[in-house]
Design an enzyme around this catalytic site. Sequence first.
Site, PDB file in Angstrom:
ATOM      1  N   GLU A   9       0.643  -1.313   0.033  1.00 17.54           N
ATOM      2  CA  GLU A   9      -0.025  -0.065   0.154  1.00 17.54           C
ATOM      3  C   GLU A   9       0.803   1.306   0.079  1.00 17.54           C
ATOM      4  O   GLU A   9       0.630   2.013   1.163  1.00 17.54           O
ATOM      5  CB  GLU A   9      -1.018  -0.154   0.927  1.00 17.54           C
ATOM      6  CG  GLU A   9      -1.800  -1.380   0.935  1.00 17.54           C
ATOM      7  CD  GLU A   9      -3.032  -1.100   2.356  1.00 17.54           C
ATOM      8  OE1 GLU A   9      -2.730  -0.383   3.371  1.00 17.54           O
ATOM      9  OE2 GLU A   9      -4.078  -1.861   2.205  1.00 17.54           O
ATOM     10  N   GLU A  15      -5.331  -8.842  -0.309  1.00 16.91           N
ATOM     11  CA  GLU A  15      -6.025  -8.416   0.950  1.00 16.91           C
ATOM     12  C   GLU A  15      -7.421  -8.338   0.560  1.00 16.91           C
ATOM     13  O   GLU A  15      -7.735  -7.463  -0.387  1.00 16.91           O
ATOM     14  CB  GLU A  15      -5.561  -7.144   1.569  1.00 16.91           C
ATOM     15  CG  GLU A  15      -4.455  -7.235   2.534  1.00 16.91           C
ATOM     16  CD  GLU A  15      -4.269  -6.233   3.397  1.00 16.91           C
ATOM     17  OE1 GLU A  15      -5.237  -5.213   3.798  1.00 16.91           O
ATOM     18  OE2 GLU A  15      -3.092  -5.818   3.777  1.00 16.91           O
TER      19      GLU A  15
END
Length: 340
Positions: free
Chosen positions: A126, A257
Amino acid sequence: DKPIMVDGIIWDGALTYEGDTIVQVGKRSEVDIPADCEIIDAKGLYTAPGLIDIHNHGGDKNLFWEDPIPCCEFFLKHGQTTVLPTLYSDYPKGNLTRAEVSQLMKNVAEVFKDYDHSLVFELLNEPRDVNGSSWGNEWWVGGENAKAANKIIGNYEQAALNEIRATGSKNADRFILVPAYAGSSDCIEGFSLPKDSAESRIMIETHGYTPYVFAMQANPEGGTHTFTESHKNDINWMLTNIYNNFVSKGIGVVMDEMGVTNKNNEKDRIEWAKYYFSTAHSKGIPCLWWDNGDPGPDRKGTEKYGYYNRVKQIWYFPELMKAAFEATGISVTIEEPEEL
């Protein structure tokens, strides 16, 4: 000896082992101790399974990303047999530079270069503009901002990839996961794969708590606990976008995820899982649940992503898991937990 068990401590205990296998454990009066075995007097001591640390930056004044071997030796010396190193934290001195990320990956790659191809490296997790200080939003950018952000991310990923490949052995063609901005499929403008010496060994990693209002956002903040037809459209748009930009072009994608928070809405979560997993499966996108250990429930639904009870080794929500498996064509039987 005082063996530490899942359900308590055996205060006057004993155990026998052969090689690396524990044969018996229990009260001393109940354990059959062979006459020819070596006796180790552990009076006053405790015997426990290897301890596991699932979040640590380093040990004995070393950081994992700088020098992983001394860190591992330090933890092993103190009885911890398994450690999950947190490599991409901003500890100790702010955001890592490209050179620091490259050095981190070089160190890790050198340690694991002879591991087989079951091991996959993720270069970044991220990557984003924390607090939106540069482009106005931490979790989403578009247009020229996305192009600028993804260019920077690409430079980081290229430098890290080069270091990994240079260590040789299995790393010469190990699979590598790379994300675009924030690990989001909504922010891929200007993103391109790093150039690689190995053929077809780079995959995209992305995250997808979609639709956000149902799968993550708390109800008081605008979220909802009801799964709707509109939410199916959101899921389909996201996965189609991933397919069109990557999978259809022969680039592998892993949704590493994803999940749906528990707002005490099991029926709706099951319907979500059926649609999400069946759609992802039809487009060739494998999905990994994000499990943070907190099953809820909470009507507000603030990141209640616990699915598996690691102590009792049971699923908290068997029907939810069963729905996910069966949506991909896998028939499973999952036992109901006796108690949560």
